[in-house]
Design a protein around this motif. Structure first.
Motif, mmCIF file in Angstrom:
data_model
loop_
_atom_site.group_PDB
_atom_site.id
_atom_site.type_symbol
_atom_site.label_atom_id
_atom_site.label_comp_id
_atom_site.label_asym_id
_atom_site.label_seq_id
_atom_site.Cartn_x
_atom_site.Cartn_y
_atom_site.Cartn_z
ATOM 1 N N LYS A 921 0.745 -1.811 0.180
ATOM 2 C CA LYS A 921 0.141 -0.187 0.127
ATOM 3 C C LYS A 921 0.892 1.319 -0.073
ATOM 4 O O LYS A 921 2.192 1.196 0.256
ATOM 5 C CB LYS A 921 -0.792 0.139 0.971
ATOM 6 C CG LYS A 921 -1.948 1.466 1.472
ATOM 7 C CD LYS A 921 -2.555 0.996 2.015
ATOM 8 C CE LYS A 921 -2.985 2.462 3.343
ATOM 9 N NZ LYS A 921 -4.174 2.951 4.173
ATOM 10 N N GLU A 926 -5.984 5.740 -0.849
ATOM 11 C CA GLU A 926 -7.164 5.111 -0.143
ATOM 12 C C GLU A 926 -8.037 5.673 -1.257
ATOM 13 O O GLU A 926 -8.893 4.930 -1.700
ATOM 14 C CB GLU A 926 -7.280 5.894 0.916
ATOM 15 C CG GLU A 926 -6.941 4.981 2.123
ATOM 16 C CD GLU A 926 -5.122 5.947 2.491
ATOM 17 O OE1 GLU A 926 -5.468 7.262 1.453
ATOM 18 O OE2 GLU A 926 -4.240 5.736 3.404
ATOM 19 N N ASP A 927 -8.071 6.990 -2.121
ATOM 20 C CA ASP A 927 -9.006 7.342 -3.134
ATOM 21 C C ASP A 927 -8.288 6.856 -4.892
ATOM 22 O O ASP A 927 -9.509 7.401 -5.160
ATOM 23 C CB ASP A 927 -8.963 8.932 -2.732
ATOM 24 C CG ASP A 927 -9.260 9.226 -1.280
ATOM 25 O OD1 ASP A 927 -10.198 8.821 -0.950
ATOM 26 O OD2 ASP A 927 -9.039 10.344 -0.496
ATOM 27 N N ASN A 928 -7.262 6.569 -4.293
ATOM 28 C CA ASN A 928 -7.278 5.988 -5.939
ATOM 29 C C ASN A 928 -7.641 4.686 -6.411
ATOM 30 O O ASN A 928 -7.327 3.641 -5.971
ATOM 31 C CB ASN A 928 -5.537 6.218 -5.415
ATOM 32 C CG ASN A 928 -5.761 5.594 -7.349
ATOM 33 O OD1 ASN A 928 -5.913 5.581 -8.180
ATOM 34 N ND2 ASN A 928 -3.557 6.031 -7.951
ATOM 35 N N ARG A 929 -8.279 4.624 -7.372
ATOM 36 C CA ARG A 929 -8.428 3.223 -7.288
ATOM 37 C C ARG A 929 -9.468 2.718 -9.554
ATOM 38 O O ARG A 929 -9.655 2.231 -9.890
ATOM 39 C CB ARG A 929 -10.520 3.602 -7.630
ATOM 40 C CG ARG A 929 -11.602 3.721 -6.353
ATOM 41 C CD ARG A 929 -11.165 2.730 -5.532
ATOM 42 N NE ARG A 929 -11.856 2.758 -4.302
ATOM 43 C CZ ARG A 929 -12.162 2.710 -3.099
ATOM 44 N NH1 ARG A 929 -11.947 1.002 -3.308
ATOM 45 N NH2 ARG A 929 -12.186 1.899 -1.914
ATOM 46 N N GLU A 954 -4.842 -4.655 -0.197
ATOM 47 C CA GLU A 954 -5.802 -3.173 0.164
ATOM 48 C C GLU A 954 -6.965 -3.880 -1.336
ATOM 49 O O GLU A 954 -7.102 -4.451 -1.546
ATOM 50 C CB GLU A 954 -5.515 -2.125 -0.502
ATOM 51 C CG GLU A 954 -4.359 -1.753 0.870
ATOM 52 C CD GLU A 954 -5.295 -2.054 1.842
ATOM 53 O OE1 GLU A 954 -7.028 -1.398 2.437
ATOM 54 O OE2 GLU A 954 -4.820 -1.601 3.000
ATOM 55 N N ASP A 955 -8.060 -2.896 -0.667
ATOM 56 C CA ASP A 955 -9.259 -3.369 -1.447
ATOM 57 C C ASP A 955 -9.356 -2.552 -2.674
ATOM 58 O O ASP A 955 -11.080 -1.872 -3.128
ATOM 59 C CB ASP A 955 -10.790 -3.718 -1.029
ATOM 60 C CG ASP A 955 -11.712 -2.440 0.102
ATOM 61 O OD1 ASP A 955 -10.657 -1.663 -0.201
ATOM 62 O OD2 ASP A 955 -11.846 -2.837 0.076
ATOM 63 N N ASN A 956 -8.377 -1.142 -3.068
ATOM 64 C CA ASN A 956 -9.001 -0.149 -4.114
ATOM 65 C C ASN A 956 -8.342 -0.434 -5.807
ATOM 66 O O ASN A 956 -8.977 0.589 -5.984
ATOM 67 C CB ASN A 956 -8.222 0.711 -3.141
ATOM 68 C CG ASN A 956 -6.778 1.398 -3.230
ATOM 69 O OD1 ASN A 956 -6.489 -0.056 -2.898
ATOM 70 N ND2 ASN A 956 -6.120 2.266 -3.149
ATOM 71 N N HIS A 957 -8.182 -1.356 -5.976
ATOM 72 C CA HIS A 957 -6.869 -1.730 -6.470
ATOM 73 C C HIS A 957 -7.924 -2.706 -7.208
ATOM 74 O O HIS A 957 -7.862 -4.072 -6.485
ATOM 75 C CB HIS A 957 -6.005 -1.692 -6.902
ATOM 76 C CG HIS A 957 -5.519 -0.033 -6.698
ATOM 77 N ND1 HIS A 957 -5.171 0.834 -7.863
ATOM 78 C CD2 HIS A 957 -4.420 -0.397 -5.644
ATOM 79 C CE1 HIS A 957 -4.737 2.333 -6.740
ATOM 80 N NE2 HIS A 957 -4.258 1.697 -6.236
ATOM 81 N N THR A 981 -9.823 -8.218 -4.908
ATOM 82 C CA THR A 981 -10.590 -7.608 -5.402
ATOM 83 C C THR A 981 -11.018 -7.958 -6.954
ATOM 84 O O THR A 981 -10.178 -9.357 -6.818
ATOM 85 C CB THR A 981 -10.264 -5.981 -6.148
ATOM 86 O OG1 THR A 981 -8.567 -6.446 -6.526
ATOM 87 C CG2 THR A 981 -10.124 -5.189 -4.725
#
Length: 1046
Positions: A921, A926-929, A954-957, A981
């Motif tokens: 990470k 955090e806000d980058n998708r 993490e689950d953002n990508h 993800t």
């Protein structure tokens, strides 16, 4: 009715007169307006002949990508001209017509026009055909006027594609009338050519797309389609495969030969065609001469020089020697001048696709069909050539005509059997014989009937004799003699051949060169490359060769030497001495020798010829990777125990100054690599490209210099540096080095120590591509740029560096303080590879040539990439990433780094005890998708990672792996998931967990990993068998693994 109707109707007449007057007025007005028109009618656009269906164009996989690339180029506004380039018969025209069909079908251009240019272009005809294809005709009679008309048509039509088929030489498109239209973006040109030189036009250079031969599978499928169903008969299939192979993947040859055999079931007919193909009897195969023969024959006959027409599939150096002996090139005095000219001709043949690069270095070959055509042309009676290259030829070939007319004979035999006892060829100038098996007998009078012979080449076992046949002495006109890979005893008879200029024994088994060879006073070249059995060159042989230009004796080391450096000691043996070369050393152009000691190389040797080339090994018997080559760069390899005498040796100093490849292996008495001093400073090797120094225990610096005597371009051509086992090495140069400050301000100075490259010396090597450093235990830093600030418009440094190998550097703390290329080695203190902190985005874009990064046994490594800017650039060409035994490393990279690695193909991570996740990470992420894609990664290995929990937690990508074909995961006991993800792996069939242990896909990759975890297969036993071949095959790595087995 008046007068029974004969009285005129005046009212009607008046009315008609008024109408006629009005119509006359209208006609006059129209005629006046008509004067403004060139013509008073329009030509009706003829109906188009419908484009052939796709079925007529064979949609081979090998063609699809080329066609798509051409279509992409046609859509590119920056590309105005495109060329399809390939040998005759490879399918360029059909491909161009298929592109025309697609372009018209997809409406990529408003109009498409096509014309055939041919060998002798008629520009008037070309202009007319282009205009008619566009639906009009040109009215002007002469070239310039028609060019203006065509230009007007193109600019009015807009967006036109012009296809110029079969272009033979550069066209002046200004004369045709299309150049200005191209510049105005009204049209583009697609041309087809068999000659790359055609693409070097005066105005616009095209984007070139090579058209290659078919693949083996495509060629066989096309051949089966052409010959029909009879090929499936069991008694024909074997012969059919051989016939198809003889067509050598050339589409035109396959089509013509296949059509000639279509629906023929007679086995004898097939055998006859196969025999004719093998014997190059192309004219006997129906329709083959008219198409393949004539097409390639035109290319052959189009060559401007007769010299080029005389060359076939042989090493380039053979062509040089034939050229010297045949006197092909008038006015060329030396062998080296002839070599330069021959190389130019060979390049011309390559561009014309009549020659291809050979399988071995410095060799060329012909496509099989081209070779057959050329042999067929040369074998005609008026040309006087006999060429037989069939490996199945057991005996001397039977003749259907007299030998009297032959001027050249070239035969490949199994062995010398069935030959005439005396071969009578009164006009013969060249005889080349090659045998697959050694022949122990040879007729004594074989050569008696060929007194005019100028070139004789006996290769691969034609001779296995203790004495040469006496008839060889009849060759008083012989100018070239090549006895290659033969077993030879006494060769003293050659000394009677007074006109001999070229004499070679390459790779022959010969023990002695007798004193009679010294009688060859006209000899220009003596070649004894690869003569490992040579024990003696008689004293006086070299002194008798007063016209010698080139000497190749790279394996012979038994030279006569003086026992002291001053030359007043005893001579060690009765062999030839290099002192014999002193009287004419200034005329030597090429010298390849190996001597056991510097005492054998006289100080008085003055190699002053401006074209002088050398390959000289002194002392140690160095490995030579270019042993069989003749086109070598200036090479000096110097070994020994003591360097104290080098300072005063003028010959050595001269060689060092001009060396391109320089290797030193000197044990002691050398604190620096010494270069002889001139009046203004150091005598530096300005040509140096490859530098290797090893086992010099006292060496501290490469250069000894003062601050005003070392120019900044000392090593400006240097490409490769290898420094091995130099325990006291602490830098490149011992001078006080300046550090450049931003915008040309004042400079500060300080002494830099224990740093291989500093902020000054790093600018000396702008072309450095490979750096290997081993066993240099005093070095602390490889690249130290501390204090160097980027100027406005800086020149990139180390832009060419693609390979960096570091090994056994126990004192090293940093590779590069700011940023470092990849390295491979054992550096116990290293914590960071790429230190990116403090860089701006522009400064980071400097490692786009790095293709492979391998990190092993770095116990303190914490970061591969550390603290870079979010908008970092670079690393765009990294293909292979491998990390092992880095026991402090917790992750591989971050998302911002992952997005740079667009060319990455392979990721391998194993035996890293602290590795918890592959992708870590990133702060403020955090806000980058964004979706993270690895578009080219095909292989992912994760093995023996005891703490690995996931690839990314993490689950953002989301992740995409469109090329992934292999995943190997084993001995990862704490693995919980792959990612949390979505993961797309369309080509992945499953996950491999060890040798012969494979889990097919169960849903997507995440589901498959979960299934494996439930089965507890990721904690299986060692996968040594699966990893046994090791991906790291560099010699340094291989040595490491042998010492530290997995």
């Amino acid at each position: 009715m008046c007068l029974n109707g004969w009285c005129p109707n005046l009212k009607l007449r008046y009315s008609l007169g008024k109408k006629a007057q009005k119509n006359t007025q209208v006609i006059d007005e129209l005629l006046q307006k008509g004067k403004d028109y060139a013509r008073v009618y329009n030509i009706k656009t003829p109906l188009k002949v419908r484009s052939p269906s796709t079925k007529l164009f064979k949609d081979f996989e090998s063609r699809k990508s080329t066609i798509q690339n051409v279509l992409n180029a046609l859509k590119n506004d920056d590309i105005n001209m495109i060329a399809l380039w390939g040998m005759a018969g490879v399918g360029k025209t059909k491909m161009a017509k298929e592109i025309k069909r697609i372009v018209e079908s997809d409406n990529l251009f408003h109009k498409v026009a096509i014309t055939v240019v041919s060998q002798n272009p008629n520009f008037i005809k070309i202009q007319g055909e282009l205009a008619e294809s566009l639906g009009t005709r040109l009215q002007a009679e002469f070239l310039h006027g028609r060019a203006n008309e065509l230009y007007s048509i193109l600019t009015e039509t807009k967006k036109v594609l012009l296809i110029l088929d079969d272009v033979w030489k550069p066209l002046d498109i200004e004369d045709i009338g299309v150049y200005q239209a191209i510049k105005e973006k009204s049209c583009k040109i697609l041309l087809t050519t068999r000659n790359e030189e055609t693409c070097n036009g005066k105005s616009i250079r095209p984007k070139i797309f090579p058209v290659e031969l078919l693949s083996e599978e495509e060629a066989w499928n096309l051949f089966k389609e052409m010959v029909g169903d009879y090929i499936n008969a069991s008694d024909l299939i074997s012969i059919a495969e051989q016939v198809a192979k003889e067509c050598a993947r050339l589409p035109l040859a396959i089509a013509v030969v296949g059509s000639a055999l279509r629906n023929k079931s007679d086995k004898n007919e097939w055998k006859a065609v196969l025999q004719q193909l093998k014997m190059s009897m192309l004219e006997n195969i129906f329709d083959l001469q008219a198409k393949v023969y004539s097409s390639i024959g035109f290319s052959y006959n189009y060559l401007e020089s007769n010299e080029a027409k005389s060359y076939y599939d042989v090493p380039v150096e053979h062509l040089v020697r034939y050229g010297v002996a045949k006197r092909f090139f008038n006015g060329l005095d030396t062998v080296e001048e002839t070599r330069v000219h021959v190389c130019a001709i060979v390049q011309n043949l390559r561009r014309s696709n009549l020659l291809l690069d050979g399988n071995k270095a410095e060799c060329v070959k012909m496509h099989d069909v081209v070779r057959d055509v050329v042999i067929s042309i040369a074998s005609k009676e008026e040309n006087g050539f006999m060429v037989k290259l069939d490996k199945g030829l057991k005996d001397w070939p039977p003749m259907d005509r007299s030998y009297d007319s032959y001027t050249a004979i070239s035969l490949l035999l199994r062995e010398m059997k069935g030959h005439p006892i005396e071969l009578k060829c009164p006009k013969l100038q060249l005889l080349r014989l090659s045998c697959l098996n050694h022949s122990k007998t040879f007729p004594y009078n074989f050569f008696n009937g060929m007194k005019e012979l100028k070139m004789l080449s006996m290769q691969e076992g034609c001779f296995s004799l203790t004495l040469l046949p006496p008839s060889i002495q009849i060759f008083q006109n012989l100018q070239m003699l090549n006895l290659q890979s033969c077993r030879l005893g006494d060769v003293s008879a050659i000394g009677t051949l007074g006109n001999l200029e070229i004499l070679g024994f390459p790779n022959s088994d010969i023990e002695e060169l007798q004193s009679e060879i010294g009688n060859l006073s006209r000899l220009k070249l003596l070649d004894m490359k690869g003569c490992d059995s040579l024990k003696r060159i008689a004293a006086g042989v070299l002194s008798g060769l007063s016209r010698l230009e080139e000497l190749y004796v790279g394996r012979f080391r038994n030279w006569a030497c003086k026992t002291t450096m001053e030359g007043n000691g005893e001579v060690t043996n009765d062999n030839a001495s290099l002192a014999e070369l002193i009287p004419y050393s200034s005329q030597l152009v090429v010298l390849e020798i190996s001597v056991p000691s510097i005492l054998c190389l006289q100080k008085e040797l003055h190699f002053s010829n401006s074209n002088f080339r050398f390959k000289i090994k002194i002392g140690a018997d160095f490995y030579d990777s270019t042993a069989g080559r003749y086109f070598f760069e200036n090479t000096l390899k110097l070994g020994g125990e003591d360097a104290s005498d080098l300072r005063e040796h003028q010959t050595i100093c001269s060689l060092v100054k001009n060396a391109v490849v320089l290797h030193f292996d000197i044990a002691k008495n050398s604190k620096h690599i010494w270069f002889g001093k001139e009046q203004k400073g150091i005598n530096l090797p300005y040509c140096l490209e490859d530098l290797k120094i090893c086992r010099c225990e006292n060496l501290e610096y490469l250069l000894e210099a003062t601050s005003n005597s070392t120019p900044p371009n000392t090593f400006h051509r240097l490409v490769s540096v290898s420094l091995n086992n130099l325990p006291r090495l602490i830098g490149i140069c011992n001078s006080t080095e300046s550090i450049e400050v931003e915008r040309g301000g004042s400079t500060t100075s300080k002494t830099i120590a224990h740093k291989l490259f500093s902020s000054d010396t790093i600018l000396w090597v702008p072309k450095l591509g490979s750096l290997n450093v081993e066993g240099c235990r005093s070095l602390e830093v490889i690249f130290d740029l501390e204090g160097l600030e980027v100027k406005e418009n800086p020149k990139p440094f180390l832009a060419e560096l693609s390979n960096l190998h570091l090994w056994d550097l126990s004192g090293m703390a940093h590779v590069w303080k700011n940023i470092s290329p990849g390295f491979q080695g054992k550096c116990d203190s290293l914590e960071v590879i790429f230190e990116l902190e403090g860089l701006n985005a522009e400064e980071s874009n400097i490692f786009n040539n790095l293709t492979s990064l391998s990190l092993e046994y770095l116990p303190k490594l914490l970061h591969i990439w550390k603290k870079g800017p979010r908008e970092i650039k670079g690393f765009n060409y990294l293909r292979h990433l491998e990390v092992s035994k880095c026991h402090s490393l917790k992750c591989l990279f971050t998302p911002s780094i992952a997005k740079l690695l667009v060319k990455l193909e392979e990721i391998k991570v194993y035996e890293c005890n602290e590795m918890e996740e592959i992708l870590a990470k990133e702060s403020e992420d955090e806000d980058n998708r964004d979706v993270i894609a690895f578009p080219l990664v095909k292989t992912l290995w994760l093995w023996d990672l005891q703490k690995l929990q996931c690839f990314y937690t993490e689950d953002n990508h989301d992740f995409e792996w469109p090329s992934m074909g292999e995943i190997f995961i084993s001995e990862c006991p704490k693995l919980k998931m792959f990612v949390s993800t979505s993961t797309k792996t369309p080509k992945l069939g499953g996950v491999r967990m060890g040798y012969k242990v494979f889990q097919p896909m169960v849903g997507d990759l995440n589901a498959t990993i979960q299934h494996i975890i439930k089965q507890k297969n990721l904690i299986s036993g060692p996968a040594y068998q699966y990893l046994g071949y090791q991906s790291v095959v560099d010699p340094i790595s291989t040595r490491y693994y042998s010492e530290h087995p997995l």
